[in-house]
Design a protein around this motif. Structure first.
Motif, short mmCIF file in Angstrom:
data_model
loop_
_atom_site.label_atom_id
_atom_site.label_comp_id
_atom_site.label_asym_id
_atom_site.label_seq_id
_atom_site.Cartn_x
_atom_site.Cartn_y
_atom_site.Cartn_z
N ALA A 109 61.48 -5.42 -40.77
CA ALA A 109 62.73 -6.12 -41.08
C ALA A 109 62.48 -7.60 -41.39
CB ALA A 109 63.70 -6.00 -39.91
N LEU A 110 61.38 -8.15 -40.87
CA LEU A 110 61.03 -9.54 -41.12
C LEU A 110 60.11 -9.68 -42.33
CD1 LEU A 110 60.40 -10.93 -37.52
CD2 LEU A 110 62.54 -10.45 -38.69
N GLY A 111 59.92 -8.61 -43.06
CA GLY A 111 59.10 -8.66 -44.26
C GLY A 111 57.61 -8.62 -44.01
N VAL A 112 57.21 -8.19 -42.83
CA VAL A 112 55.78 -8.11 -42.50
C VAL A 112 55.19 -6.84 -43.13
CG1 VAL A 112 54.11 -7.85 -40.61
CG2 VAL A 112 56.05 -9.43 -40.37
N LEU A 113 54.17 -7.02 -43.96
CA LEU A 113 53.50 -5.88 -44.57
C LEU A 113 52.73 -5.10 -43.51
CD1 LEU A 113 51.95 -7.68 -47.69
CD2 LEU A 113 54.04 -6.30 -47.65
N ALA A 114 52.60 -3.81 -43.70
CA ALA A 114 51.79 -3.01 -42.78
C ALA A 114 50.34 -3.44 -42.92
CB ALA A 114 51.94 -1.53 -43.10
N PRO A 115 49.66 -3.76 -41.80
CA PRO A 115 48.23 -4.08 -41.90
C PRO A 115 47.44 -2.90 -42.44
CG PRO A 115 49.13 -4.74 -39.76
CD PRO A 115 50.18 -3.89 -40.44
N THR A 116 46.25 -3.17 -42.91
CA THR A 116 45.38 -2.10 -43.41
C THR A 116 45.09 -1.09 -42.30
OG1 THR A 116 44.30 -3.89 -44.66
CG2 THR A 116 43.31 -1.69 -44.77
N PHE A 117 44.84 -1.61 -41.09
CA PHE A 117 44.55 -0.77 -39.93
C PHE A 117 45.44 -1.19 -38.76
CE2 PHE A 117 40.40 -1.50 -42.11
CZ PHE A 117 40.23 -0.23 -42.63
N GLU A 118 45.92 -0.20 -38.02
CA GLU A 118 46.70 -0.47 -36.81
C GLU A 118 46.11 0.36 -35.66
OE1 GLU A 118 51.17 -1.32 -37.74
OE2 GLU A 118 50.58 0.37 -39.01
N PRO A 119 44.93 -0.03 -35.19
CA PRO A 119 44.27 0.77 -34.16
C PRO A 119 45.00 0.68 -32.82
CG PRO A 119 43.11 -1.30 -34.50
CD PRO A 119 44.15 -1.21 -35.57
N ARG A 120 44.90 1.76 -32.06
CA ARG A 120 45.42 1.79 -30.70
C ARG A 120 44.25 1.78 -29.73
NH1 ARG A 120 50.88 4.95 -29.73
NH2 ARG A 120 51.95 4.56 -31.71
N ALA A 121 44.40 1.04 -28.65
CA ALA A 121 43.31 0.92 -27.68
C ALA A 121 42.84 2.28 -27.18
CB ALA A 121 43.74 0.03 -26.52
#
Length: 459
Positions: A105-117
């Motif tokens: 909603a704030l216009g933040v693009l999805a990062p290339t990677f979104e790893p989970r711990a």
């Protein structure tokens, strides 16, 4: 494009030189997903999204790899899951989704990677085992600790002397570590807590080792940029440096960047004080996502930013002016253009958003003053290109103004504008003026053009 960035490690603004311009890497510490993200959590997401956009513009979209993680195993998460009587992934899946939606909603693009711990525990175990074998970490009943004494450079990021360090001040359950500054790499399992099997005992990872393992897995052992909030310099990023550089024997990041903190009406934002506001609360109050984004970018990223309704109102007014110019040129075919050099140079100078916003304001003036078709096409093209780089002007201009009113209010305005159009067609100028005055009292300005009438909120 010559980009200069302030490196927290050297305390200098330096030319940015990636290790490989065809593979530019950036990692930013993301969200611990146990609650709604507050506006302070949103600042690094927005700031480094802007840097992501700038790097993509400079090196090409496919050349920039950006990772931002989810911390999905943590004391707060375990506590929240226990309170609700559910597995931790019920909590983390819910709030990871909320975080993603709010940042979008704030216009933040999805990062290339979104790893989970939790997806990288095996890598954490390998890294910890290597540190143990090197003699830089030790095993005791409460878990595994990094020995700060084994790292002669410890404290180089925060510039803290060894005798000032409180990174690992003794806390409950850590009475057996050797030095108060040693920090946990692995926590021995406790009843009812999630745990993993490891050569050094069953348990779960400490916070700091999570990011080191995810960086190595997703981007490599040395990356170009590591970012986060100023509050992470010590101990989190200091500890990342210690464990990663000890294990791999080369720098973790070429550039370290940190955004300043948010205050709320001049007071430090704190959950314990209760003076925080979540992104979702602001959206539900009717603030548009781009207004929140603009407010977060209105000050230089390294400086503290005082959050207030006045700041949001100023952002809304600035965006109304931007969307007003776009609305006036809505029927003009934009000339294909790049963002003007002065605007790009401002962003390339350590993300100087106040200077960039001033350049964007000049572009808005040019767009409003353009009369000839060629001038309008050029002005619109430059305005769109600059706005895209800043991450704003993502909506249809008419929809932007409509969304600032409730559905019923917007419908009433539409009806009045239609009545005014009919009055003008009938040359009933007195009625048209009366309706215009009614709309003005509602804070609405009507713009008449060759293709009909449009309306916007008055600035």
């Amino acid at each position: 494009m010559d980009i200069r960035l302030t490196n927290t490690l050297t305390r200098r603004k330096e030319p940015f030189v990636p290790g490989d311009p065809k593979r530019v890497t950036m990692y930013v510490c993301g969200s611990t997903v146990y609650n709604h993200p507050h506006i302070g959590n949103a600042r690094p997401a927005v700031v480094f999204d802007l840097l992501f956009r700038l790097l993509r513009s400079a090196y090409g979209a496919d050349a920039v790899l950006y990772a931002s993680n989810y911390t999905d195993i943590d004391d707060k998460i375990i506590k929240a899951a226990a309170q609700e009587g559910v597995p931790i992934n019920v909590i983390t899946d819910k709030f990871a989704r909320i975080y993603r939606d709010d940042m979008s909603a704030l216009g933040v693009l999805a990062p290339t990677f979104e790893p989970r711990a939790t997806e990288h525990v095996d890598g954490m175990i390998v890294l910890i085992q290597r540190l143990i074998e090197q003699g830089a970490a030790y095993v005791v009943p409460s878990g595994v600790y990094f020995s700060v004494a084994a790292d002669a450079d410890y404290g180089k990021l925060s510039r803290r002397a060894q005798d000032e360090l409180q990174a690992g001040a003794r806390v409950e359950g850590e009475d057996d570590k050797r030095h108060q500054s040693d920090f946990a790499l692995w926590k021995a399992s406790k009843p009812g807590e999630p745990s993993w099997e490891a050569p050094f005992g069953q348990g779960r990872p400490g916070w700091h080792i999570e990011c080191s393992a995810m960086i190595a897995a997703q981007l490599g052992e040395t990356i170009d940029i590591h970012g986060g909030g100023l509050d992470l310099v010590f101990p989190h990023h200091e500890n990342e440096i210690a464990q990663s550089e000890t294990a791999h024997d080369h720098p973790l990041a070429r550039v370290w960047m940190h955004n300043g903190m948010l205050t709320m009406d001049k007071e430090k934002m704190s959950k314990s004080i209760g003076n925080i506001v979540t992104v979702r609360e602001l959206l539900n109050q009717g603030w548009q996502g781009e207004a929140i984004r603009w407010a977060l970018l209105s000050g230089h990223y390294r400086a503290p930013l005082d959050w207030s309704d006045d700041l949001l109102q100023q952002a809304q007014a600035s965006l109304d002016r931007l969307y007003g110019a776009a609305l006036r040129l809505k029927d003009v075919a934009a000339e294909t253009a790049e963002a003007p050099a002065a605007f790009v140079e401002a962003l390339a100078d350590d993300l100087n958003t106040p200077a960039a916003i001033a350049e964007l304001s000049a572009l808005i003036t040019n767009a409003n003053n353009a009369k000839k078709a060629a001038e309008q096409a050029k002005a619109k093209g430059e305005l769109l290109a600059a706005a895209q780089l800043l991450g704003v002007l993502r909506h249809d201009p008419q929809a932007w103004f409509r969304d600032s009113f409730s559905g019923d209010e917007a419908a009433e305005i539409d009806a009045l504008v239609a009545e005014r159009v009919a009055a003008r067609a009938a040359k009933n100028w007195a009625e048209a003026d009366r309706i215009r005055d009614m709309l003005a009292k509602k804070g609405v300005e009507v713009m008449d053009g060759p293709n009909g009438s449009t309306w916007r909120r008055k600035g």
